[in-house]
Scaffold this active site. Structure first.
Site, PDB file in Angstrom:
ATOM      1  N   LEU A   1       0.809  -1.220   0.000  1.00  0.00           N
ATOM      2  CA  LEU A   1       0.000   0.000   0.000  1.00  0.00           C
ATOM      3  C   LEU A   1       0.837   1.262   0.000  1.00  0.00           C
ATOM      4  O   LEU A   1       0.403   2.299  -0.486  1.00  0.00           O
ATOM      5  CB  LEU A   1      -0.935   0.018   1.214  1.00  0.00           C
TER       6      LEU A   1
ATOM      7  N   ASP B   1       1.622  17.514  14.038  1.00  0.00           N
ATOM      8  CA  ASP B   1       1.894  17.274  12.614  1.00  0.00           C
ATOM      9  C   ASP B   1       0.590  17.137  11.827  1.00  0.00           C
ATOM     10  O   ASP B   1       0.410  16.192  11.059  1.00  0.00           O
ATOM     11  CB  ASP B   1       2.765  16.027  12.439  1.00  0.00           C
TER      12      ASP B   1
END
Length: 412
Positions: free
Chosen positions: A154, A271
């Site tokens: 992925l 973040d």
């Protein structure tokens, strides 16, 4: 039973990881060593972060040195995000992604509606693993790669890869992040990696991606992560260029919900950006990547000094090397809102030094096509003084949010 396995085994592995890493320094090679079976499942990716083992928080030597020469969207540390390649999703029929009316990617989700509770992690870093071992079910002590069917890759990153996996016993679909121990040691990521797991595994919220547990062998560490069928929100934003007010307000509201939960738990994310927001069904977002997250009470006088995150999302206090607290997430929410509506961060420049200067001055340029309500919210979020920034409660009750709720999709 599957729920109990994933709840308990991560806690035991967590507190034995660092010892195992130190013992096996000479037994690593760069090969991941995974045998891929033909299983077509699509979970998502996660990442790790960096910090010195000897100190909980260390400053990054130089902002300029820590960034790449290009203006690419990269973290400031020594790690790199594993990206979810949305273009490689097998396109099935039935369910559709609805980030906005202009984009539809038909997919069918194999994910189960109900997840499993993550491990309850103790606050103290040190604990008696022998005592814990007596309480663990035998199956959780011996979790191995053989317990999973490995599907397609992925995502890839500096620290490893993310695979689609199926747990053989339960049939549960998940994402498996594979990281080589040697890389964790070489980049001095052991302690930060451990702290990331301690934080994320104890978070239970519908808008936050779940970490079910992890295990390891002599070469690798494996994180078992929640499946998010539509991948990173960043990829959808790139395709559509920008979101309309209804879509953007829906996402901002959900991120605010997630941040409110984190701040209540005394956690600063540090973040926030589209790459760290995953898209599930019914436009439901999942906040992910807790590599830079820290425990720090909003009411505490203790401030942080570590410069971390992504350049375009850094607040003025970090740019100017001042102390910061949970309000850095409020600033990032403002940057996120702007990028959703405009298609790029507000202070983005080709030259990173110019970006620094614009952030420090809060040189904000509002496009004429933005609505007055959206503009008002962005201006209230992007205040140079952390004390003047709007609260999350005020964000969720802002007119721009409230007036667009009627256009949001119904969540199941």
């Amino acid at each position: 039973m599957y729920c109990r396995v994933f709840t308990h085994f991560s806690l035991y592995r967590l507190y034995t990881l660092s010892d195992n890493i130190n013992i096996n320094k000479t037994n690593h090679n760069k090969s991941i060593g995974l045998h891929q079976h033909r299983v077509n499942y699509m979970p998502r990716s996660m990442t790790a972060s960096s910090s010195q083992l000897k100190r909980i928080e260390t400053r990054i030597e130089s902002l300029s040195e820590s960034l790449s020469k290009s203006n690419a969207r990269k973290p400031l540390g020594k790690f790199q995000l594993n990206t979810f390649d949305n273009n490689k999703i097998t396109k099935l029929q039935n369910e559709k992604v609805r980030p906005s009316k202009s984009s539809h990617i038909p997919v069918k989700s194999p994910i189960r509606k109900k997840g499993h509770s993550p491990a309850q992690v103790l606050q103290n870093e040190r604990m008696d693993t022998k005592l814990l071992l007596q309480k663990l079910p035998s199956a959780s002590r011996h979790m191995t790669l053989d317990d999973f069917e490995i599907g397609k890759v992925l995502g890839k990153g500096k620290l490893g890869k993310v695979y689609c996996v199926k747990h053989k016993t339960s049939g549960y679909i998940a994402a498996l992040k594979v990281m080589a121990k040697k890389d964790l040691i070489d980049l001095k990521l052991e302690k930060n990696f451990r702290r990331e797991i301690e934080i994320q595994s104890n978070l239970i919220h519908p808008k936050i991606s779940r970490l079910y547990g992890f295990f390891y062998d002599h070469k690798n560490v494996y994180l078992i992560l929640e499946y998010s069928i539509h991948g990173e929100l960043y990829h959808h934003l790139k395709v559509q260029r920008r979101f309309n007010d209804a879509t953007a307000s829906h996402y901002i509201y959900q991120v605010a919900l997630a941040l409110d939960y984190l701040h209540t738990k005394h956690i600063i994310h540090r973040d926030i950006k589209p790459e760290n927001i995953l898209l599930s069904t019914d436009n439901c977002i999942k906040l992910s990547d807790f590599g830079w997250s820290v425990k720090s009470s909003p009411s505490s006088s203790t401030k942080r000094l570590t410069i971390c995150g992504t350049l375009d999302y850094l607040p003025p206090e970090m740019i100017e090397s001042n102390e910061h607290d949970y309000t850095v997430d409020i600033w990032s929410l403002g940057i996120l809102c702007y990028e959703f509506l405009v298609g790029k961060p507000p202070f983005e420049e080709i030259d990173k030094n110019s970006t620094y200067k614009r952030i420090a001055k809060v040189d904000l340029k509002i496009p004429s096509f933005l609505s007055s309500e959206a503009t008002d919210l962005i201006l209230r979020l992007l205040q140079k003084s952390p004390k003047k920034r709007i609260t999350l409660a005020e964000v969720m009750n802002h007119p721009w949010i409230m007036n667009n709720q009627q256009y949001w999709p119904n969540e199941n």
